[in-house]
Design a protein around this motif. Structure first.
Motif, PDB file in Angstrom:
ATOM      1  N   ASN A  10       0.842  -1.188   0.000  1.00 57.90           N
ATOM      2  CA  ASN A  10       0.000   0.000   0.000  1.00 57.90           C
ATOM      3  C   ASN A  10       0.877   1.238   0.000  1.00 57.90           C
ATOM      4  O   ASN A  10       1.978   1.225   0.550  1.00 57.90           O
ATOM      5  CB  ASN A  10      -0.912   0.024   1.227  1.00 57.90           C
ATOM      6  N   ASP A  11       0.346   2.322  -0.598  1.00 59.06           N
ATOM      7  CA  ASP A  11       1.077   3.575  -0.591  1.00 59.06           C
ATOM      8  C   ASP A  11       0.919   4.245   0.769  1.00 59.06           C
ATOM      9  O   ASP A  11       0.311   3.679   1.679  1.00 59.06           O
ATOM     10  CB  ASP A  11       0.642   4.495  -1.740  1.00 59.06           C
ATOM     11  N   LEU A  12       1.423   5.446   0.915  1.00 59.63           N
ATOM     12  CA  LEU A  12       1.375   6.083   2.214  1.00 59.63           C
ATOM     13  C   LEU A  12      -0.032   6.457   2.643  1.00 59.63           C
ATOM     14  O   LEU A  12      -0.263   6.729   3.814  1.00 59.63           O
ATOM     15  CB  LEU A  12       2.334   7.275   2.273  1.00 59.63           C
ATOM     16  N   TYR A  13      -1.007   6.415   1.729  1.00 59.39           N
ATOM     17  CA  TYR A  13      -2.401   6.687   2.067  1.00 59.39           C
ATOM     18  C   TYR A  13      -3.250   5.419   2.118  1.00 59.39           C
ATOM     19  O   TYR A  13      -4.466   5.483   2.229  1.00 59.39           O
ATOM     20  CB  TYR A  13      -3.003   7.669   1.061  1.00 59.39           C
ATOM     21  N   LYS A  15      -3.609   3.145  -0.350  1.00 58.80           N
ATOM     22  CA  LYS A  15      -4.058   2.657  -1.657  1.00 58.80           C
ATOM     23  C   LYS A  15      -3.140   1.540  -2.119  1.00 58.80           C
ATOM     24  O   LYS A  15      -1.929   1.611  -1.925  1.00 58.80           O
ATOM     25  CB  LYS A  15      -4.040   3.789  -2.688  1.00 58.80           C
ATOM     26  N   VAL A  23       2.989   5.885  -9.800  1.00 58.48           N
ATOM     27  CA  VAL A  23       3.185   6.361  -8.435  1.00 58.48           C
ATOM     28  C   VAL A  23       4.096   7.588  -8.427  1.00 58.48           C
ATOM     29  O   VAL A  23       4.817   7.850  -9.389  1.00 58.48           O
ATOM     30  CB  VAL A  23       3.794   5.265  -7.532  1.00 58.48           C
ATOM     31  N   LYS A  24       4.051   8.307  -7.305  1.00 58.36           N
ATOM     32  CA  LYS A  24       4.922   9.464  -7.111  1.00 58.36           C
ATOM     33  C   LYS A  24       5.686   9.263  -5.819  1.00 58.36           C
ATOM     34  O   LYS A  24       5.098   8.939  -4.785  1.00 58.36           O
ATOM     35  CB  LYS A  24       4.093  10.742  -7.046  1.00 58.36           C
ATOM     36  N   VAL A  26       7.157  10.833  -2.796  1.00 60.60           N
ATOM     37  CA  VAL A  26       6.774  12.099  -2.193  1.00 60.60           C
ATOM     38  C   VAL A  26       7.955  13.004  -1.852  1.00 60.60           C
ATOM     39  O   VAL A  26       7.805  14.224  -1.842  1.00 60.60           O
ATOM     40  CB  VAL A  26       5.874  11.892  -0.951  1.00 60.60           C
ATOM     41  N   TYR A  59       6.731   5.407   1.030  1.00 58.43           N
ATOM     42  CA  TYR A  59       6.935   6.801   0.638  1.00 58.43           C
ATOM     43  C   TYR A  59       6.454   7.078  -0.779  1.00 58.43           C
ATOM     44  O   TYR A  59       6.810   8.091  -1.375  1.00 58.43           O
ATOM     45  CB  TYR A  59       8.411   7.174   0.785  1.00 58.43           C
ATOM     46  N   GLU A  61       3.071   7.435  -3.497  1.00 54.17           N
ATOM     47  CA  GLU A  61       1.661   7.788  -3.571  1.00 54.17           C
ATOM     48  C   GLU A  61       1.145   7.371  -4.938  1.00 54.17           C
ATOM     49  O   GLU A  61       1.707   7.766  -5.959  1.00 54.17           O
ATOM     50  CB  GLU A  61       1.501   9.296  -3.393  1.00 54.17           C
ATOM     51  N   THR A  63      -0.882   7.641  -8.114  1.00 57.04           N
ATOM     52  CA  THR A  63      -1.347   8.863  -8.767  1.00 57.04           C
ATOM     53  C   THR A  63      -1.904   8.542 -10.150  1.00 57.04           C
ATOM     54  O   THR A  63      -1.821   7.402 -10.603  1.00 57.04           O
ATOM     55  CB  THR A  63      -0.194   9.892  -8.845  1.00 57.04           C
TER      56      THR A  63
END
Length: 109
Positions: A10-13, A15, A23-24, A26, A59, A61, A63
């Motif tokens: 999962n990403d930092l949120y 997802k 992905v980005k 951050v 780290y 996200e 996108t």
């Protein structure tokens, strides 16, 4: 090390990140597509096509596929302009309040 097809992260949120996701990172705003994933020492890493480097998924996200670093900078500029407008408005309101405040001290006696 697990095979990338069976790895979930999962990403930092929160997802889900999968191979093929955009992905980005951050910290540097680097945007890329995940082309591989691996798990080592209780950490999950995603290989980005743009840099050919592995990034800790905590780290990243998820996108939009068409996201770019330039869009991020543009959004930051717009946000900064809004912040500056609000600050100027607040400063102006404080100046008016200071002008209208009666600071005279009248004492009887």
């Amino acid at each position: 090390m697990e095979a990338s097809d069976s790895i979930t992260a999962n990403d930092l949120y929160g997802k889900p990140i999968t191979v093929g996701a955009t992905v980005k990172y951050v910290s540097t705003k680097t945007v890329g597509r995940v082309i591989d994933m691996k798990r080592e020492d209780d950490k999950t890493w995603a290989l980005l096509d743009k840099t050919r480097l592995y990034y800790d998924t905590r780290y990243l996200e998820v996108t939009a596929a068409n996201a770019t670093e330039e869009e991020d900078e543009s959004t930051a500029r717009v946000d900064m302009e809004e912040v500056e407008k609000k600050i100027r408005s607040m400063e102006d309101a404080l100046k008016v309040k200071d002008i209208n405040m009666d600071t005279s001290c009248e004492g009887g006696g």
